[in-house]
Design an enzyme around this catalytic site. Structure first.
Site, PDB file in Angstrom:
ATOM      1  CB  ILE A 193      -0.918   0.018   1.236  1.00 43.30           C
ATOM      2  CG1 ILE A 193      -1.646  -1.315   1.381  1.00 43.30           C
ATOM      3  CG2 ILE A 193      -1.914   1.168   1.168  1.00 43.30           C
ATOM      4  CD1 ILE A 193      -2.380  -1.459   2.708  1.00 43.30           C
ATOM      5  N   GLY A 238       1.295   4.280   4.486  1.00 42.52           N
ATOM      6  CA  GLY A 238       2.151   3.352   3.747  1.00 42.52           C
ATOM      7  C   GLY A 238       2.392   2.056   4.490  1.00 42.52           C
ATOM      8  CB  SER A 239       1.036  -0.310   5.711  1.00 44.40           C
ATOM      9  OG  SER A 239      -0.179   0.191   5.162  1.00 44.40           O
ATOM     10  NE  ARG A 240       4.346  -7.839   2.900  1.00 48.56           N
ATOM     11  CZ  ARG A 240       5.511  -8.444   3.066  1.00 48.56           C
ATOM     12  NH1 ARG A 240       6.632  -7.737   3.022  1.00 48.56           N
ATOM     13  NH2 ARG A 240       5.577  -9.734   3.273  1.00 48.56           N
TER      14      ARG A 240
END
Length: 249
Positions: A119, A207-209
């Site tokens: 993301i 911001g990530s996953r």
């Protein structure tokens, strides 16, 4: 009239709907906007304009658009917006496998396909349930803030595991992973909650996953590099194993 496009709710011609702002982000956006107004009142334009721009960015980051959720039985939906960054075969996280004392069964320890969605700062950060069922586990683990797309992020970063059990007993696990900029994972659900497919279950700031662990005998229905939409894109179809091919154009 031929050629007209209508929306999926029978309300007439389709058109763009401005996304709502999730309550989690309204306070930050309004605070930045308030400072911009304050600076403008004191004629500090060099501070007012950047602060106003920051407010717009915050509101955009926390946008929460409606999604048209597929109602097809036997599908696993993407839990996050972003780009498919990894499709690998791994063992599920220990926290989703071991007996946690809650009497709720975990995932089998066998190797399964893990699909990772990265993301970016420009993607929607609201995460959604990949299936309908009951939330049986929510496990938060503090950790580091490595780049979310790194291999070690699944084991070393701050993360939160969620396990959902369908009515037929099948369990689907997925993990929210914080990245370099992301500093907080916000859950919307708790163990015992019932969720529908595509229902909002949490968000990760900045911001990530998200990793999803597919059941045994199920392959990914998406490809590396593909852009996906939470609650809309079909991530996999239960029991379906296939070789996907695509054409770059």
């Amino acid at each position: 009239m031929a050629g007209e496009i209508f929306d999926n709710r029978g309300r007439g011609p389709a058109g763009y709907i401005l996304p709502s702002i999730h309550p989690e982000g309204r306070k930050f956006g309004l605070a930045a906007l308030g400072l911009a107004v304050l600076f403008a009142l004191f004629a500090w334009e060099t501070l007012a304009w950047p602060m106003a721009f920051l407010a717009v960015l915050i509101f955009a980051f926390f946008r929460d658009p409606e999604r048209v959720v597929p109602q097809e039985d036997g599908v696993i939906l993407c839990p996050a917006d972003g780009e498919v960054s990894q499709i690998v075969e791994v063992e599920p996280p220990r926290e989703l496998v071991i007996d946690d004392g809650s009497m709720a069964a975990g995932l089998a320890p066998d190797r399964v396909v893990r699909v990772s969605i990265f993301i970016s700062l420009f993607d929607v950060h609201i995460n959604r349930s990949p299936v309908a069922g009951t939330v049986s586990r929510v496990v938060y683990i503090p950790g580091q803030f490595l780049h979310a797309d790194a291999d070690k992020a699944s084991d070393d970063n701050e993360r939160q595991h969620i396990l959902i059990e369908r009515n037929d007993g099948l369990r689907i696990g997925f993990t929210q992973i914080a990245g370099i900029v992301a500093r907080r994972i916000v859950p919307f659900v708790k163990p015992g909650d019932m969720v529908g497919p595509g229902q909002r279950v949490g968000l990760i700031r900045f911001g990530s996953r998200v990793d999803t662990y597919l059941p045994a005998g199920t392959d990914s229905a998406v490809m590396l590099g593909q852009k996906v939409i939470a609650g809309e894109t079909v991530l996999a179809r239960l029991g379906q194993r296939q070789l996907l091919e695509g054409v770059s154009q």
